[in-house]
Design an enzyme around this catalytic site. Structure first.
Site, short mmCIF file in Angstrom:
data_model
loop_
_atom_site.label_atom_id
_atom_site.label_comp_id
_atom_site.label_asym_id
_atom_site.label_seq_id
_atom_site.Cartn_x
_atom_site.Cartn_y
_atom_site.Cartn_z
N TYR A 149 0.80 -1.29 -0.09
CA TYR A 149 0.02 0.16 -0.05
C TYR A 149 0.99 1.30 -0.10
O TYR A 149 0.18 2.47 -0.08
CB TYR A 149 -1.18 -0.13 1.18
N LYS B 255 1.97 -6.52 6.02
CA LYS B 255 1.98 -7.86 5.01
C LYS B 255 3.21 -7.76 3.94
O LYS B 255 3.63 -6.79 3.69
CB LYS B 255 0.61 -7.94 4.14
#
Ligand SMILES: NC(=O)c1ccc[n+]([C@@H]2O[C@H](COP(=O)([O-])OP(=O)(O)OC[C@H]3O[C@@H](n4cnc5c(N)ncnc54)[C@H](OP(=O)(O)O)[C@@H]3O)[C@@H](O)[C@H]2O)c1
Length: 280
Positions: free
Chosen positions: A51, A76
């Site tokens: 992101y 992540k």
């Protein structure tokens, strides 16, 4: 927000059932994240290297007055970093970008790998061993996977030692992977649902609007409440303070059994994010 319930993981840690999503899709709002922490009582934030907002999130965390230990932070590992050594390096780099000494939860983002010429199963297992070691070292307080299906989880169990603490998958009224959720429950893997509003698609569905009217709530509150009542941790994303506030007001009411049954019938198999069905 009224007191947010927690879900107990197999290692004894408790993750808040409601978190705030972040994303590269639609931008990152520093003000909204600080507002979520300071004014809404949000204590769980979901992000990912993918992101591109870990550094921005570090700035929001440091501006908030909420102590680090009171906030659950998930990030992540992107498949481009799969493999034992690169996974460990990527984890340390994520923690550094986030400005934290430990991660509450670290997830393998996707079951496919980007390493040509090697079996995906082998790469997943090798990468998972790195996460197991990061867990042993204490850099990650819990470890898990995302977008894994039953065959991926079965293989990982055969190949490795630690059963993932969490599997984060798409979960909203149009995408209800019950077989997977039930499998995870039996294996002691907590289910976490992403895109709980179906990226906004659920907010105009007539049944959801009808239930919103019935309970004097908004359509987004119905979707979020439904996930939590199903025992699925949920992480709606918004970059707008007012919507974050709305999305947190989900603990002062209860959907009835007949509402839950009606929502259950909305599954149509649609994915609004990505579909891991064809990942070997
Ligand atoms: N593991 C994975 O592979 C994966 C994949 C996708 C997502 N995720 C995680 O899950 C989080 C949530 O998923 P998502 O962002 O895909 O979908 P979502 O939470 O279902 O929907 C987000 C969209 O709904 C809008 N929205 C939020 N609250 C609203 C409200 N009360 N009223 C009207 N519109 C509202 C947001 O716009 P505004 O921002 O403009 O308010 C945004 O466009 C992500 O941020 C990410 O952390 C994980």
């Amino acid at each position: 927000m009224q007191r947010c319930p927690s879900v107990r993981l197999s290692n004894g840690l408790s993750i808040p059932a409601l978190g705030l999503g972040t994303s590269h899709d639609g931008g990152y709002s520093h003000e909204a994240v600080v507002y979520a922490l300071e004014e809404c009582g949000i204590r769980h934030i979901d992000t990912a290297k993918r992101y591109g907002c870990e550094e921005a999130l570090a700035r929001s965390l440091s501006e908030s007055t909420v102590p680090r230990e009171d906030i659950w932070i998930t990030t992540k590992l992107w498949p481009g970093d799969y493999g034992y050594q690169s996974a460990k390096e990527a984890c340390r780099a994520s923690a550094a970008r986030l400005g934290v000494e430990y991660l509450d939860l670290y997830l393998m983002h996707w079951p496919d790998s980007m390493i040509p010429g090697r079996s995906k199963r082998e790469v997943r297992a090798e990468t998972w061993r790195a996460l197991e070691d990061l867990y042993d070292e204490g850099l990650c307080h819990a470890i898990g996977v995302s977008n894994f299906l039953i065959p991926h989880l079965k293989e990982l169990k055969e190949d490795c030692g630690v059963v993932p603490h969490v599997n984060q998958v798409e979960f909203h009224p149009f995408q209800q992977p019950w077989e997977l959720v039930e499998f995870c429950r039996k294996e002691g893997i907590a289910s976490e649902g992403y895109s709980p509003l179906a990226k906004g698609q659920a907010l105009s569905h007539p049944l959801i609007l009808e239930l919103a009217k019935k309970h004097s709530r908004s359509a987004s509150q119905i979707c979020i409440r439904w996930s939590i009542q199903n025992g699925v941790i949920t992480i709606p994303k918004s970059t707008k303070a007012q919507r974050i506030s709305e999305n947190c007001q989900v603990f002062g009411f209860q959907l009835e059994d007949k509402d839950m049954a009606a929502l259950r019938a909305l599954h149509d198999g649609r994915h609004v994010s990505w579909d891991p069905t064809h990942v070997e």
